[in-house]
Design an enzyme around this catalytic site. Structure first.
Site, PDB file in Angstrom:
ATOM      1  CB  SER A 159     107.477  53.446  59.332  1.00  0.00           C
ATOM      2  OG  SER A 159     107.552  53.488  60.739  1.00  0.00           O
ATOM      3  CE1 TYR A 185     110.701  49.415  59.886  1.00  0.00           C
ATOM      4  CE2 TYR A 185     110.519  51.206  61.476  1.00  0.00           C
ATOM      5  CZ  TYR A 185     109.935  50.339  60.579  1.00  0.00           C
ATOM      6  OH  TYR A 185     108.573  50.374  60.364  1.00  0.00           O
TER       7      TYR A 185
END
Length: 326
Positions: A159, A185
């Site tokens: 990501s 994350y």
């Protein structure tokens, strides 16, 4: 790094869909495993691989939910797997290996994002454990089947969240620092990108190549369930009525567009002989240079930070991950 981190000029782009990038590719006789293959871009990935002729296996924590979601993907197999449960991962891998099938395509698409602090039974932080360690264990346990394919590809969903954090080897599980959901994350997504680098280095002599993927910002999936809709509206990801905003310049995509790079990395002959790179918008991403890192971090353009594709860090992460999953 085994392949230069620079665009190929694939002929595709941010608007391309998974169906478009797989057009003309016959996967008859190929076997694919797609984690997260029953929701969001994972479901679309499983659907188009199956439509191209591949045998598709979808591991799922909730088997009945997965079967319901895959009702329009005839022939897709569903097996139980919980990425937070090491015994579950081993059981899934052992069952697959016992089937004697080679594994041509492994798409590690499942993931969680910006969750409240949670730990697995080992005490490991939940996002790192799910997004990286679970897939690390799954991939390494399935290694004999990847070798048997005599030409396998591993696709790891990363990501643009790599911008939030590198891998903190001194405190992987937030035991000594304040837990921040996006910091955790970012660490897990950087780990995903690094994992692809080391899978490729270790696997290429055995015919295994690996790619990391940034799919874009797709807000109409379960991945954003822990985010405040008001914050998503403030960020311009949702409109005033709560509907997803599509803006390809900002990589705000549909599910079909979001799955395109994963499918391209898994199947495209354009990538034959290549690997160990981070991809987005259906091409290899450019490397972000130190002088333009601030501009990249504050914008929406393509690129990957050097720390997310650094071979030495990737090798260190592999060794640490082996110990954590032993």
């Amino acid at each position: 790094m085994t392949t230069a981190q620079q665009p190929l000029g694939s002929g595709f782009g941010a608007a391309s869909t998974a169906e478009e990038v797989i057009k003309g590719i016959d996967l008859t006789g190929k076997v694919a495993i797609v984690t997260g293959g029953y929701s969001g871009i994972g479901l679309e990935t499983a659907r188009v691989l199956r439509a191209a002729g591949a045998e598709v296996v979808v591991p799922a924590r909730d088997v009945e939910r997965a079967r319901t979601a895959l009702k329009d993907v005839p022939g897709a197999e569903v097996e139980h797997l919980d990425l937070l449960d090491p015994e579950s991962i081993d059981a899934f891998a052992e069952k697959f290996l016992a089937s004697g099938r080679p594994l041509h395509l492994l798409v590690n698409s499942a993931g969680i994002m910006a969750t409240p602090l949670a730990r697995d039974a080992r005490g490991y932080e939940g996002q790192f454990a799910t997004n990286h360690l679970g897939h690390f264990q799954l991939t390494t346990r399935l290694w004999p089947a990847l070798v048997a394919a005599e030409g396998a590809r591993v696709v790891v969903l990363s990501s643009r969240g790599i911008r939030f954090a590198g891998v903190d080897f001194d405190d992987l599980h937030f035991e000594h620092r304040t837990y921040e959901p996006f910091l955790a994350y970012g660490q897990s997504k950087t780990a995903n990108a690094l994992f692809a680098v080391e899978v490729d280095r270790r696997g290429q002599a055995q015919g295994i190549r690996a790619f990391a993927v940034h799919p874009g910002l797709i807000v109409d999936t379960g991945l954003v369930k822990h985010l405040d809709p008001a914050a998503l509206q403030a960020a311009g990801a949702l409109d005033s009525e709560g509907r997803p905003v599509r803006d390809l310049k900002r990589q705000m995509k549909t599910v079909q567009q979001g799955a395109a790079t994963s499918v391209w990395c898994a199947t495209s002959p354009q990538l034959d002989g290549l690997g160990g790179v981070y991809c987005e918008n259906v091409d290899i991403s450019p490397l972000v240079t130190p002088e333009n890192e601030a501009v990249w971090a504050g914008g929406d353009g393509p690129g990957v930070l050097p720390r997310a594709v650094d071979p030495k860090t990737a090798a260190r992460l592999w060794e640490v991950s082996e110990r954590l999953t032993a």
